[in-house]
Each structure stands twice: as structure tokens, then as C-alpha cells.
Design a protein around this motif. Structure first.
Motif, mmCIF file in Angstrom:
data_model
loop_
_atom_site.group_PDB
_atom_site.id
_atom_site.type_symbol
_atom_site.label_atom_id
_atom_site.label_comp_id
_atom_site.label_asym_id
_atom_site.label_seq_id
_atom_site.Cartn_x
_atom_site.Cartn_y
_atom_site.Cartn_z
ATOM 1 N N THR A 1 2.074 -11.904 -13.131
ATOM 2 C CA THR A 1 3.354 -11.853 -12.424
ATOM 3 C C THR A 1 4.027 -10.494 -12.578
ATOM 4 O O THR A 1 4.501 -9.903 -11.599
ATOM 5 C CB THR A 1 4.276 -12.966 -12.941
ATOM 6 N N ASP B 1 2.655 -7.568 -13.434
ATOM 7 C CA ASP B 1 1.879 -6.517 -12.772
ATOM 8 C C ASP B 1 2.028 -6.573 -11.264
ATOM 9 O O ASP B 1 2.173 -5.538 -10.600
ATOM 10 C CB ASP B 1 0.408 -6.641 -13.159
ATOM 11 N N ALA B 2 1.967 -7.785 -10.692
ATOM 12 C CA ALA B 2 2.036 -7.915 -9.241
ATOM 13 C C ALA B 2 3.398 -7.476 -8.707
ATOM 14 O O ALA B 2 3.479 -6.735 -7.718
ATOM 15 C CB ALA B 2 1.749 -9.361 -8.836
ATOM 16 N N ILE B 3 4.470 -7.919 -9.358
ATOM 17 C CA ILE B 3 5.808 -7.538 -8.895
ATOM 18 C C ILE B 3 6.028 -6.037 -9.064
ATOM 19 O O ILE B 3 6.497 -5.353 -8.152
ATOM 20 C CB ILE B 3 6.885 -8.335 -9.653
ATOM 21 N N ILE C 1 3.793 -3.432 -9.444
ATOM 22 C CA ILE C 1 2.947 -2.572 -8.624
ATOM 23 C C ILE C 1 3.204 -2.787 -7.141
ATOM 24 O O ILE C 1 3.255 -1.825 -6.355
ATOM 25 C CB ILE C 1 1.468 -2.811 -8.975
ATOM 26 N N GLY C 2 3.394 -4.051 -6.733
ATOM 27 C CA GLY C 2 3.698 -4.303 -5.322
ATOM 28 C C GLY C 2 5.021 -3.690 -4.905
ATOM 29 O O GLY C 2 5.129 -3.093 -3.819
ATOM 30 N N SER D 1 1.615 -3.433 0.981
ATOM 31 C CA SER D 1 2.128 -3.601 -0.382
ATOM 32 C C SER D 1 2.031 -5.053 -0.850
ATOM 33 O O SER D 1 1.763 -5.313 -2.024
ATOM 34 C CB SER D 1 3.584 -3.119 -0.449
ATOM 35 N N ILE D 2 2.262 -6.009 0.060
ATOM 36 C CA ILE D 2 2.156 -7.421 -0.337
ATOM 37 C C ILE D 2 0.720 -7.806 -0.654
ATOM 38 O O ILE D 2 0.457 -8.428 -1.703
ATOM 39 C CB ILE D 2 2.763 -8.333 0.750
ATOM 40 N N GLY E 1 -0.043 -6.479 -4.018
ATOM 41 C CA GLY E 1 0.542 -7.293 -5.075
ATOM 42 C C GLY E 1 -0.234 -8.573 -5.318
ATOM 43 O O GLY E 1 -0.436 -8.985 -6.466
ATOM 44 N N VAL F 1 -3.416 -7.707 -7.138
ATOM 45 C CA VAL F 1 -3.100 -7.409 -8.541
ATOM 46 C C VAL F 1 -2.863 -8.702 -9.316
ATOM 47 O O VAL F 1 -3.316 -8.857 -10.465
ATOM 48 C CB VAL F 1 -1.881 -6.477 -8.631
ATOM 49 N N PHE F 2 -2.148 -9.652 -8.704
ATOM 50 C CA PHE F 2 -1.879 -10.939 -9.352
ATOM 51 C C PHE F 2 -3.173 -11.682 -9.657
ATOM 52 O O PHE F 2 -3.363 -12.201 -10.768
ATOM 53 C CB PHE F 2 -0.978 -11.787 -8.456
ATOM 54 N N ALA G 1 -4.968 0.238 -5.540
ATOM 55 C CA ALA G 1 -3.650 0.637 -5.046
ATOM 56 C C ALA G 1 -3.522 2.156 -4.967
ATOM 57 O O ALA G 1 -2.997 2.707 -3.987
ATOM 58 C CB ALA G 1 -2.561 0.053 -5.951
#
Length: 396
Positions: A243, A245-247, A249-250, A261-262, A265, A268-269, A286
Motif C-alpha cells: 500500500t 509503495d503503490a501510493i 510511487i503512483g 501512473s495508476i 501504482g 507496484v502494489f 516506473a
């Protein structure tokens, strides 16, 4: 009576036995070689048993993978499910809310990724063509000084390679229907197993322990529960890592103007559930997208964002939120993930670390007899995967 006692019979037989065994023609086996041989054949037996288990798992992968996915998802949703039960929700309602909430989150992530991909596909295609032309021009004008003929030859070789592999690609295309059928079957089987584990996991585990001899059941039950606590700690930690990392980096990709970008993310999640390797791979993706579509400067900023998010997550947020609930040596992670990927591909990389953690904790629990004292912590120095938090985090 001569006054001299005769030699005891036992000593005479011992001397005769020693003289018979010892022979110049048959020298005794050195103790070091005997010990090495004893270790060797036992290791061969263990390796053979492990090989048989791995072979059976590969043959039954259509059943084993949904089972492992369901167990991992159960560990992921267990905090929410147990929270509802503690607040006196009916069990059936807690199961429905947990499962539907999980499906809603997964569906929402997939929909957002597909929505942005379809929305930006046109501009991404144009940027791709432009980036290719710029890269082609760089190869000509840059330090390599390649000619247009050399670049065209390279493209022709790539096309020839694709044509040579066309039969394999066509065979894979023909197998898509079967693959989709397997995926659909696996999803339904995973959902069914998840419902069974949430509804009746305790009774299933008690039935499993009855497969062992009565004397061994307490040890199996205690070690299995210790392993389950490890899997829950792993799932909780990886969900937190994914969570954050995804938020991070996204959001960084969105603010830097990096396209998709989504989807970045979401990747990444999902990648964060493969410890260490997944985070590195998705972060590199990314940065690569930023380099292709936005240039070296934005790619440098994207790299700073990726490294910054991972450092903040691992050194600040995770210790504050999780205490020392889960610690794993990086060398163990890399070796286990690499071995799992070589054996089972993506599925092997995904399940390698939790399986290794489970087996490690179960083995240490059995050898140290920690199961005799429920709740007794295992010694950290005996564990590759440490799951014993300090007092603040022992509520899991």
C-alpha cells in the motif's frame, strides 16, 4: 595353585576380537569419512523426498496454486474478519462483508488501471513513436555513430527472430482458451476455498491434526499455529509495504507527469508481494517509463521518488506501525525467491517466502519444543524469519 590368577576370559575374547577385526588387508574406515557418509546418504534421502514433493506439487498445480492463494488471501483479510467477529457481527455476515469487500477492492484496482490505459492509449502510442524516432536519431548522431543501414539490419534480425518463434507464439495463442479456462476455474476454486477457510478453518485444522499419531498431535498443532502466526505477520507486513509503495510511487509518477501512473501504482502494489525482487522490478519499470516518455531528468526524479518511498517505508513507517513483528534476512529472501521462480515461475516467486517462513518456524518450534508452552517465543538466533515482536506488537 600357582599364586597367579589366570587371565579373565572376557579380556581374552576382547583381544581376539580386536585382532580379528584389525587387518592389514582391510584397514578400518576413517571416522571422518564414516561421518561424512552418514550425512551424505541422509541428505540424499531428504533431497529425494523434497524432489518427490515438488514433482507432486507441479503435477497438481491447478489445485495447489488456488489453495495457496486462498490461504494467503485468508491471512490478508484475517485482521478485518477477526475485527468484525470481535465486535459481535454474525459469522456469516462477517464472511460476506470480508469477501465482497476484498472483491470490490481488487475489481476497483483493475478497473482503474484499465480505464487509464484505454484513456491514454492514443497519447501513449504517439509518445512511443516519438521516443523510438528520437532513440533512432540518437543512435545515428550519438557516440555510437550507427548508420541507418546498421539500424535497419538490427530491426530485420529482430523481425527474423520473431518469425522463427512464430510457431511457438501461434501454439500459445491456440492455448489461450484453455489457459482462460484454467484461470476461471482457479479463481472459482480459490473463492470456494477462501469461504471454507473463513467459515470453518478451525475444524479443518483439527481434522488435519488427526491425520498424525495421537502422541504427535500436540506438537503438530502447536507448530502449525506458530507457522500460521508467521504467515499472518507476513501478509500484514506485505500488505502495508504494498500500500505504501503503490501510493507513494503512483502519486510521484502522477505529479511528475509520467503516463499510466495508476497502472504503475497497481503493478507496484502487486509486485510488493514478492519481497525485495518485486519492489525493485516494479520501481525499475516506473523509472524506465519515465525515461522513455519524459526524458532523463524526469526519470532521475522518478528514481529519487522510488528510492525515497522504499526507504521511508522500510526504515520509518514499518517500524512505527509494525514494531519488530517480522524481520527477514535479505539474503534468505533473494535466494528463496530466486529458487521459487526457477521451480514455479511467478507463482513460485510469490509463495516462496511465506512457505519458507512457515517451514522454518515449524521446524524450529518442533526442535525447540516451544509448542509445550503455548505462547513461548522462539529464539531469534534460531530463525531466518523472525516473527516475535516486542511487547507492543504481540497482540497479533
Amino acid at each position: 595353585m600357582t599364586g597367579i590368577d589366570p587371565e579373565p576370559r572376557g579380556s581374552f575374547l576382547d583381544a581376539l576380537r580386536r585382532r580379528t577385526v584389525s587387518s592389514d588387508l582391510e584397514p578400518p574406515v576413517p571416522p571422518a569419512l564414516r561421518q561424512a557418509t552418514a550425512y551424505a546418504w541422509r541428505l540424499l534421502v531428504i533431497a529425494a523426498a523434497a524432489g518427490v514433493v515438488i514433482w507432486v506439487v507441479i503435477q497438481l498445480k491447478l489445485l495447489v496454486i488456488p489453495l495457496l492463494v486462498a490461504i494467503l488471501v485468508t491471512a490478508l483479510v484475517w485482521p478485518a474478519f477477526s475485527f468484525l467477529l470481535r465486535h459481535r457481527w454474525p459469522k456469516w455476515l462477517a464472511i460476506v462483508v470480508t469477501v465482497l469487500g476484498t472483491l470490490a477492492i481488487i475489481s476497483g484496482l483493475v478497473w482503474l488501471a484499465v480505464w487509464q490505459i484505454s484513456r491514454e492509449s492514443g497519447s501513449v502510442r504517439e509518445r512511443t513513436v516519438t521516443a523510438i524516432e528520437e532513440f533512432r536519431q540518437y543512435l545515428i548522431d550519438g557516440p555510437l555513430h550507427l548508420s541507418a543501414l546498421q539500424i535497419n539490419d538490427g530491426l530485420d534480425q529482430a523481425a527474423s527472430f520473431l518469425r522463427q518463434q512464430s510457431e511457438v507464439l501461434w501454439t500459445g495463442a491456440l492455448a489461450i482458451g484453455t489457459t482462460l479456462g484454467h484461470v476461471a476455474t482457479g479463481v472459482l476454486l480459490t473463492l470456494f476455498i477462501l469461504l471454507c477457510l473463513l467459515a470453518d478453518g478451525g475444524r479443518i485444522w483439527r481434522w488435519t491434526t488427526r491425520l498424525f499419531p495421537r502422541v504427535a498431535r500436540p506438537a503438530v498443532d502447536g507448530a502449525g499455529r506458530a507457522g500460521w502466526r508467521t504467515v499472518k505477520s507476513y501478509a500484514r507486513t506485505q500488505l502495508l509495504v504494498a500500500t505504501i509503495d503503490a501510493i507513494g510511487i503512483g502519486l510521484g509518477a502522477f505529479l511528475l507527469g509520467v503516463p499510466l501512473s495508476i497502472p504503475i501504482g497497481v503493478l507496484v502494489f502487486l509486485g510488493a508481494f514478492i519481497p525485495f525482487v518485486g519492489a525493485v522490478a516494479t520501481g525499475a519499470l516506473a523509472v524506465f517509463i519515465a525515461l522513455v516518455y519524459n526524458g532523463p531528468l524526469i526519470a532521475l526524479f522518478m528514481l529519487i521518488v522510488v528510492l525515497g518511498v522504499q526507504q521511508i517505508e522500510s526504515h520509518i513507517l514499518q517500524p512505527i506501525l509494525m514494531g519488530s513483528a517480522v524481520k527477514v534476512h535479505p539474503l534468505a529472501v533473494v535466494l528463496v525467491v530466486a529458487g521459487g521462480a526457477m521451480i514455479g515461475g511467478i507463482a513460485g516467486a510469490l509463495f516462496a517466502v511465506p512457505l519458507a517462513a512457515f517451514v522454518n518456524v515449524v521446524a524450529v518450534s518442533l526442535s525447540s519444543k516451544a509448542w509445550e508452552h503455548e505462547g513461548q517465543p522462539l529464539e531469534h538466533q534460531d530463525l531466518i524469519w523472525q516473527t516475535v515482536p516486542h511487547e507492543r506488537g504481540r497482540r497479533s
